[in-house]
Scaffold this active site. Structure first.
Site, PDB file in Angstrom:
ATOM      1  N   LEU A  36       0.839  -1.205   0.000  1.00 49.09           N
ATOM      2  CA  LEU A  36       0.000   0.000   0.000  1.00 49.09           C
ATOM      3  C   LEU A  36       0.873   1.254   0.000  1.00 49.09           C
ATOM      4  CD1 LEU A  36      -2.891  -1.160   2.388  1.00 49.09           C
ATOM      5  CD2 LEU A  36      -2.957  -0.968  -0.106  1.00 49.09           C
ATOM      6  N   ALA A  83       3.701  -6.227  -8.248  1.00 43.42           N
ATOM      7  CA  ALA A  83       4.165  -5.126  -7.385  1.00 43.42           C
ATOM      8  C   ALA A  83       5.380  -4.444  -7.992  1.00 43.42           C
ATOM      9  CB  ALA A  83       4.519  -5.674  -5.998  1.00 43.42           C
ATOM     10  N   THR A 101      12.280  -1.773  -4.949  1.00 41.08           N
ATOM     11  CA  THR A 101      11.118  -2.654  -5.162  1.00 41.08           C
ATOM     12  C   THR A 101      11.264  -3.510  -6.424  1.00 41.08           C
ATOM     13  OG1 THR A 101       9.515  -1.373  -3.911  1.00 41.08           O
ATOM     14  CG2 THR A 101       8.651  -2.631  -5.771  1.00 41.08           C
ATOM     15  N   THR A 134       6.966  -5.082 -18.874  1.00 45.90           N
ATOM     16  CA  THR A 134       6.526  -3.976 -19.722  1.00 45.90           C
ATOM     17  C   THR A 134       7.259  -3.976 -21.059  1.00 45.90           C
ATOM     18  OG1 THR A 134       6.606  -1.561 -19.879  1.00 45.90           O
ATOM     19  CG2 THR A 134       8.255  -2.566 -18.478  1.00 45.90           C
ATOM     20  N   ASP A 135       6.640  -3.334 -22.051  1.00 48.23           N
ATOM     21  CA  ASP A 135       7.315  -3.167 -23.349  1.00 48.23           C
ATOM     22  C   ASP A 135       8.447  -2.137 -23.270  1.00 48.23           C
ATOM     23  OD1 ASP A 135       5.793  -0.850 -23.110  1.00 48.23           O
ATOM     24  OD2 ASP A 135       4.728  -1.084 -25.002  1.00 48.23           O
ATOM     25  N   GLU A 136       8.486  -1.343 -22.174  1.00 51.76           N
ATOM     26  CA  GLU A 136       9.496  -0.278 -22.091  1.00 51.76           C
ATOM     27  C   GLU A 136      10.917  -0.827 -21.999  1.00 51.76           C
ATOM     28  OE1 GLU A 136       8.805   3.112 -19.689  1.00 51.76           O
ATOM     29  OE2 GLU A 136       6.651   3.101 -20.036  1.00 51.76           O
ATOM     30  N   TYR A 160      13.027   3.599 -14.496  1.00 49.40           N
ATOM     31  CA  TYR A 160      11.925   2.625 -14.377  1.00 49.40           C
ATOM     32  C   TYR A 160      12.166   1.430 -15.291  1.00 49.40           C
ATOM     33  CZ  TYR A 160       7.513   0.366 -15.580  1.00 49.40           C
ATOM     34  OH  TYR A 160       6.560  -0.575 -15.854  1.00 49.40           O
ATOM     35  N   LYS A 164      12.942  -2.566 -14.469  1.00 46.79           N
ATOM     36  CA  LYS A 164      12.093  -3.681 -14.926  1.00 46.79           C
ATOM     37  C   LYS A 164      12.928  -4.660 -15.760  1.00 46.79           C
ATOM     38  CE  LYS A 164       8.213  -4.239 -14.495  1.00 46.79           C
ATOM     39  NZ  LYS A 164       7.393  -4.896 -13.413  1.00 46.79           N
ATOM     40  N   TYR A 217       3.413  16.661 -22.842  1.00 49.96           N
ATOM     41  CA  TYR A 217       4.874  16.767 -22.798  1.00 49.96           C
ATOM     42  C   TYR A 217       5.421  16.965 -24.225  1.00 49.96           C
ATOM     43  CZ  TYR A 217       4.568  14.499 -18.127  1.00 49.96           C
ATOM     44  OH  TYR A 217       4.287  14.170 -16.820  1.00 49.96           O
TER      45      TYR A 217
HETATM   46  P1  NAD Z   1       0.608   0.618  -9.824  1.00 48.01           P
HETATM   47  O1  NAD Z   1       1.671   1.618  -9.521  1.00 48.01           O
HETATM   48  O2  NAD Z   1      -0.771   1.089 -10.080  1.00 48.01           O
HETATM   49  O3  NAD Z   1       0.516  -0.442  -8.627  1.00 48.01           O
HETATM   50  C1  NAD Z   1       1.653  -0.986  -8.018  1.00 48.01           C
HETATM   51  C2  NAD Z   1       1.197  -1.730  -6.775  1.00 48.01           C
HETATM   52  O4  NAD Z   1       2.351  -2.345  -6.183  1.00 48.01           O
HETATM   53  C3  NAD Z   1       0.589  -0.830  -5.694  1.00 48.01           C
HETATM   54  O5  NAD Z   1      -0.552  -1.429  -5.136  1.00 48.01           O
HETATM   55  C4  NAD Z   1       1.691  -0.710  -4.647  1.00 48.01           C
HETATM   56  O6  NAD Z   1       1.199  -0.482  -3.341  1.00 48.01           O
HETATM   57  C5  NAD Z   1       2.356  -2.065  -4.771  1.00 48.01           C
HETATM   58  N1  NAD Z   1       3.763  -2.043  -4.328  1.00 48.01           N
HETATM   59  C6  NAD Z   1       4.719  -1.152  -4.687  1.00 48.01           C
HETATM   60  N2  NAD Z   1       5.867  -1.451  -4.039  1.00 48.01           N
HETATM   61  C7  NAD Z   1       5.639  -2.560  -3.292  1.00 48.01           C
HETATM   62  C8  NAD Z   1       6.435  -3.353  -2.445  1.00 48.01           C
HETATM   63  N3  NAD Z   1       7.735  -3.062  -2.223  1.00 48.01           N
HETATM   64  N4  NAD Z   1       5.879  -4.429  -1.845  1.00 48.01           N
HETATM   65  C9  NAD Z   1       4.573  -4.738  -2.053  1.00 48.01           C
HETATM   66  N5  NAD Z   1       3.762  -4.013  -2.851  1.00 48.01           N
HETATM   67  C10 NAD Z   1       4.288  -2.930  -3.462  1.00 48.01           C
HETATM   68  O7  NAD Z   1       1.174  -0.231 -11.039  1.00 48.01           O
HETATM   69  P2  NAD Z   1       0.394  -0.835 -12.299  1.00 48.01           P
HETATM   70  O8  NAD Z   1       0.264   0.203 -13.334  1.00 48.01           O
HETATM   71  O9  NAD Z   1      -0.795  -1.562 -11.812  1.00 48.01           O
HETATM   72  O10 NAD Z   1       1.487  -1.885 -12.820  1.00 48.01           O
HETATM   73  C11 NAD Z   1       1.530  -3.202 -12.283  1.00 48.01           C
HETATM   74  C12 NAD Z   1       2.658  -3.965 -12.951  1.00 48.01           C
HETATM   75  O11 NAD Z   1       2.445  -4.015 -14.358  1.00 48.01           O
HETATM   76  C13 NAD Z   1       4.039  -3.330 -12.757  1.00 48.01           C
HETATM   77  O12 NAD Z   1       4.965  -4.369 -12.566  1.00 48.01           O
HETATM   78  C14 NAD Z   1       4.299  -2.609 -14.065  1.00 48.01           C
HETATM   79  O13 NAD Z   1       5.681  -2.540 -14.331  1.00 48.01           O
HETATM   80  C15 NAD Z   1       3.591  -3.515 -15.046  1.00 48.01           C
HETATM   81  N6  NAD Z   1       3.083  -2.869 -16.266  1.00 48.01           N
HETATM   82  C16 NAD Z   1       2.311  -1.746 -16.190  1.00 48.01           C
HETATM   83  C17 NAD Z   1       1.771  -1.206 -17.353  1.00 48.01           C
HETATM   84  C18 NAD Z   1       0.872   0.013 -17.309  1.00 48.01           C
HETATM   85  O14 NAD Z   1       0.477   0.518 -18.361  1.00 48.01           O
HETATM   86  N7  NAD Z   1       0.496   0.520 -16.140  1.00 48.01           N
HETATM   87  C19 NAD Z   1       2.044  -1.802 -18.592  1.00 48.01           C
HETATM   88  C20 NAD Z   1       2.864  -2.939 -18.625  1.00 48.01           C
HETATM   89  C21 NAD Z   1       3.363  -3.475 -17.461  1.00 48.01           C
HETATM   90  O1  DAU Z   2       4.403   0.959 -21.907  1.00 49.35           O
HETATM   91  C1  DAU Z   2       4.044   0.431 -20.670  1.00 49.35           C
HETATM   92  C2  DAU Z   2       4.246   1.472 -19.582  1.00 49.35           C
HETATM   93  O2  DAU Z   2       3.180   2.405 -19.707  1.00 49.35           O
HETATM   94  C3  DAU Z   2       4.279   0.867 -18.191  1.00 49.35           C
HETATM   95  O3  DAU Z   2       5.377   0.010 -18.080  1.00 49.35           O
HETATM   96  C4  DAU Z   2       4.339   1.970 -17.126  1.00 49.35           C
HETATM   97  O4  DAU Z   2       4.256   1.398 -15.832  1.00 49.35           O
HETATM   98  C5  DAU Z   2       3.169   2.904 -17.332  1.00 49.35           C
HETATM   99  O5  DAU Z   2       3.231   3.973 -16.414  1.00 49.35           O
HETATM  100  C6  DAU Z   2       3.153   3.443 -18.761  1.00 49.35           C
HETATM  101  O6  DAU Z   2       4.276   4.332 -18.973  1.00 49.35           O
HETATM  102  P1  DAU Z   2       4.140   5.687 -19.827  1.00 49.35           P
HETATM  103  O7  DAU Z   2       5.227   6.588 -19.423  1.00 49.35           O
HETATM  104  O8  DAU Z   2       3.993   5.364 -21.273  1.00 49.35           O
HETATM  105  O9  DAU Z   2       2.690   6.196 -19.282  1.00 49.35           O
HETATM  106  P2  DAU Z   2       2.180   7.651 -18.870  1.00 49.35           P
HETATM  107  O10 DAU Z   2       0.702   7.553 -18.711  1.00 49.35           O
HETATM  108  O11 DAU Z   2       2.979   8.232 -17.765  1.00 49.35           O
HETATM  109  O12 DAU Z   2       2.478   8.522 -20.172  1.00 49.35           O
HETATM  110  C7  DAU Z   2       1.909   8.165 -21.425  1.00 49.35           C
HETATM  111  C8  DAU Z   2       2.467   9.141 -22.451  1.00 49.35           C
HETATM  112  O13 DAU Z   2       1.892  10.447 -22.190  1.00 49.35           O
HETATM  113  C9  DAU Z   2       3.959   9.330 -22.379  1.00 49.35           C
HETATM  114  O14 DAU Z   2       4.457   9.534 -23.698  1.00 49.35           O
HETATM  115  C10 DAU Z   2       4.144  10.605 -21.560  1.00 49.35           C
HETATM  116  C11 DAU Z   2       2.915  11.415 -21.919  1.00 49.35           C
HETATM  117  N1  DAU Z   2       2.386  12.300 -20.875  1.00 49.35           N
HETATM  118  C12 DAU Z   2       2.174  11.766 -19.631  1.00 49.35           C
HETATM  119  C13 DAU Z   2       1.668  12.542 -18.606  1.00 49.35           C
HETATM  120  C14 DAU Z   2       1.447  11.965 -17.222  1.00 49.35           C
HETATM  121  C15 DAU Z   2       2.062  13.611 -21.155  1.00 49.35           C
HETATM  122  O15 DAU Z   2       2.242  14.091 -22.298  1.00 49.35           O
HETATM  123  N2  DAU Z   2       1.541  14.375 -20.145  1.00 49.35           N
HETATM  124  C16 DAU Z   2       1.355  13.908 -18.875  1.00 49.35           C
HETATM  125  O16 DAU Z   2       0.907  14.685 -17.995  1.00 49.35           O
END
Ligand code: NAD
Ligand code: DAU
Length: 370
Positions: A36, A83, A101, A134-136, A160, A164, A217
């Site tokens: 959390l 997580a 983490t 992630t694809d990143e 980040y 990963k 951005y």
């Molecule tokens: P999020 O930031 O919304 O959630 C992360 C969760 O992990 C939170 O509930 C947080 O409390 C928990 N957490 C963080 N550190 C922790 C720790 N040390 N121990 C236990 N719990 C911990 O993230 P998300 O967007 O749901 O992403 C989840 C996973 O999917 C991540 O591994 C991320 O790299 C991956 N991912 C995300 C996206 C995306 O678009 N959001 C895309 C591809 C992969």
């Molecule tokens: O590709 C998968 C990834 O997608 C995950 O691994 C990450 O956990 C997740 O956060 C996400 O990363 P991005 O950086 O792509 O997502 P974000 O929503 O932060 O930004 C999406 C795009 O929009 C990116 O090119 C940055 C841009 N952006 C983002 C914010 C927050 C803006 O232009 N303005 C903004 O205020």
């Protein structure tokens, strides 16, 4: 019947995955381990909190002894690892938590899984460590480059994505060296319910509702490949059930959008929602530009993200061909559902904005704890 340990289950994708899994496999037990952090929100788990097959454990994945106890006590056979510190902007200003983490935490889980499943032999013949990535990790693409496949070399550009990438390599090494039964999925950008409003799509929706600027951005021409979060959960399910051990699977739906276009699309959907539903203006009195049909006036170009990756795109051929994976939502249906979810869940995002979602610190957790 399976017993799952889901790390990060109180976050955006983890919570959607838990909802999906408990609905699809109601006989399975699901134990969530979540620290959390600011991104974790116990309200995300409200839909399952009273389910007798659900257990919540408040703790850190870096606490190896706790993970070992959970694996043993709940006879876990499947660990699904979400997580992470997940926000690229935060990794630029404060990378340490990402190393802690994403790298050390993942290694802590791998050590615990090896000890309990392999060294002590619990579920030795029937275990799975699924790592959500992630694809990143593949870096950035030019406009004409082919999309990322599983053989694209790793080239992470932000703290980040580097953290990963390191975790992906550790997962692979534990399979190769110790025989831990692992799979990894690398997914593109997710969107949908419970998305934390620091990320682009929920930020834009909630800012329109508050008449706040929509920050773009740089030139806004960066491209992301968007997938509805439940389609990600379905993909992980398939990889866990059908994926080859030790393999990585890219999950995506071939849905590339320039940031500025997605923001303009959301503006038009919000304007339309306000035009079609006169009660919205009363519910959201701050949203004066949406009420006038002019949300796009909130678009504000700001300084670019440092090291901003230009384009991500997933080639999902392996998951399509080997696993029969196909997303269910189109972008039209998924983004409409997402806008509607945020319009109908004002109390959820307001609690995140005003910080009251963190009141769990004072309150006793109302679900089942383990
Ligand atoms: P999020 O930031 O919304 O959630 C992360 C969760 O992990 C939170 O509930 C947080 O409390 C928990 N957490 C963080 N550190 C922790 C720790 N040390 N121990 C236990 N719990 C911990 O993230 P998300 O967007 O749901 O992403 C989840 C996973 O999917 C991540 O591994 C991320 O790299 C991956 N991912 C995300 C996206 C995306 O678009 N959001 C895309 C591809 C992969
Ligand atoms: O590709 C998968 C990834 O997608 C995950 O691994 C990450 O956990 C997740 O956060 C996400 O990363 P991005 O950086 O792509 O997502 P974000 O929503 O932060 O930004 C999406 C795009 O929009 C990116 O090119 C940055 C841009 N952006 C983002 C914010 C927050 C803006 O232009 N303005 C903004 O205020």
């Amino acid at each position: 019947m399976s017993n799952l340990l889901v790390t990060g289950g109180a976050g955006f994708i983890g919570a959607n995955f838990v909802h999906y899994w408990m609905e699809t496999y109601p006989q399975d037990k699901v134990v969530v381990l979540d620290a959390l952090t600011y991104a974790g929100n116990k309200a995300n788990l409200d839909p399952v909190a009273q389910n007798p097959n659900f257990v919540f454990s408040h703790g850190n994945i870096c606490d190896t002894a706790l993970v070992e106890t959970l694996l043993k006590e709940h006879h876990i056979d499947t660990l699904v690892h979400f997580a992470a510190e997940s926000h690229v902007d935060r990794s630029i200003t404060g990378p340490d938590a990402f190393i802690e983490t994403n790298i050390i935490g993942t290694h802590s889980l791998l050590k615990a899984a090896k000890k309990i499943w392999l060294d002590e032999g619990l579920n030795e013949e029937n275990h799975r460590f699924h790592h959500v990535s992630t694809d990143e990790v593949y870096g950035t693409l030019g406009p004409e480059d082919p999309a990322f496949s599983e053989t694209t070399p790793y080239a992470p550009n932000s703290p980040y994505s580097a953290s990963k990438a390191a975790s992906d390599h550790l997962v692979r090494a534990y399979h190769h060296t110790y025989g831990l039964e692992v799979t990894t999925s690398n997914c593109s950008n997710n969107y949908g319910p419970y998305h934390f409003p620091e990320k682009l799509i929920p930020l834009v929706i909630t800012n329109i509702l508050q008449d706040k600027p929509l920050p773009i951005y740089g030139d806004g021409q960066q491209i992301r490949d968007w997938l509805y979060v439940e389609d990600h959960a379905r993909g992980i399910d398939l990889v866990i059930r059908e994926g080859r051990l030790g393999e990585c699977y890219n999950i995506g739906g071939i849905n590339e959008w320039a940031n500025i276009d997605i923001v303009k699309l959301i503006c038009s959907l919000m304007d339309k929602a306000f035009a079609e539903d006169p009660t919205l203006a009363a519910r959201y009195p701050q949203a004066s530009l949406a009420k006038q049909g002019n949300s796009a006036e909130l678009i504000t170009y700001v300084k670019d993200r440092a090291g901003h990756d230009r384009r991500y795109a997933i080639d999902p051929a392996r998951s399509n061909n080997e696993l029969g994976y196909q997303p269910i939502e189109t972008f039209d249906s998924g983004i409409a559902k997402t806008v509607t979810w945020f319009l109908n869940n004002e109390s959820w995002w307001r609690a995140v904005m005003d910080g009251s979602y963190r009141d769990w610190i004072e309150q006793q957790y109302t679900g089942r704890e383990g």
